[in-house]
Design a protein around this motif. Structure first.
Motif, PDB file in Angstrom:
ATOM      1  N   GLN A   1       0.837  -1.207   0.000  1.00 34.95           N
ATOM      2  CA  GLN A   1       0.000   0.000   0.000  1.00 34.95           C
ATOM      3  C   GLN A   1       0.870   1.256   0.000  1.00 34.95           C
ATOM      4  N   ASP A   2       1.954   1.238   0.758  1.00 37.24           N
ATOM      5  CA  ASP A   2       2.875   2.381   0.771  1.00 37.24           C
ATOM      6  C   ASP A   2       3.498   2.604  -0.606  1.00 37.24           C
ATOM      7  N   VAL A   3       3.869   1.510  -1.254  1.00 38.68           N
ATOM      8  CA  VAL A   3       4.427   1.612  -2.605  1.00 38.68           C
ATOM      9  C   VAL A   3       3.395   2.230  -3.540  1.00 38.68           C
ATOM     10  N   CYS A   4       2.170   1.777  -3.428  1.00 36.27           N
ATOM     11  CA  CYS A   4       1.076   2.292  -4.258  1.00 36.27           C
ATOM     12  C   CYS A   4       0.961   3.808  -4.082  1.00 36.27           C
ATOM     13  N   GLN A   5       0.973   4.254  -2.859  1.00 35.95           N
ATOM     14  CA  GLN A   5       0.877   5.685  -2.571  1.00 35.95           C
ATOM     15  C   GLN A   5       2.063   6.430  -3.180  1.00 35.95           C
TER      16      GLN A   5
END
Length: 177
Positions: A38-42
């Motif tokens: 999710q952090d990568v996505c952001q």
């Protein structure tokens, strides 16, 4: 769309909605951690936002895939570097694991990439279903909506994909994890 069609801020939300799941799945495939993915996505969409006027619409999917994978690899390196120095004396790196274990891990990862590439070649929809449900943990109802099919149809396709994996590679989907 011609080749010179640049992306603008009004395209951002549309592109985000279209590719957010793809970015998440790509990141999860590299990291195998829900929260880091999710952090990568952001981070990927933050990068896209700041470079929105430089990106070409007809190349956005490729840019997103490459950026997602590279960002996930960077996150993985940072996480491993932090773990390396946070366990034990901060001045000394922890002992390296056995090279044999590392080689097995690399071989296993290569095999899984091969299996998923073959699955994608056999049936891209099966690939998306297995990746979404079994790897990313996407609920059946959401996955069915995303693919525009019924949940029963989704279950049948997932079952067929699993049968094909067992037949072609002699593995159960749980063995991939």
């Amino acid at each position: 769309m011609n080749r010179e069609s640049k992306m603008n801020l009004s395209d951002f939300n549309c592109v985000y909605e279209q590719y957010v799941d793809l970015v998440y799945y790509t990141a999860y495939d590299v990291i195998h951690d829900y929260h880091l993915a999710q952090d990568v996505c952001q981070e990927v969409f933050e990068k896209m936002f700041f470079h929105v006027n430089e990106l070409e619409m007809d190349r956005i999917k490729g840019w997103i895939l490459v950026t997602a994978e590279n960002t996930a690899i960077d996150f993985l390196r940072k996480r491993n570097r932090y773990r390396e120095y946070s366990e034990g004396d901060p001045e000394l790196p922890r002992e390296r694991s056995d090279c044999g274990e590392f080689q097995k891990s690399v071989e296993r990862k290569d095999f899984f990439r091969y299996v998923f590439a073959e699955l994608h070649e056999k049936n891209p929809e099966w690939y998306e279903i297995i990746l979404g449900m079994d790897i990313a943990g996407c609920p059946a109802a959401k996955m069915a909506r995303k693919l525009g099919i019924t949940e029963n149809n989704l279950r049948v396709k997932r079952h067929r994909a699993k049968i094909w994996l067992r037949k072609e590679f002699g593995i159960e989907i749980q063995e991939l994890f």
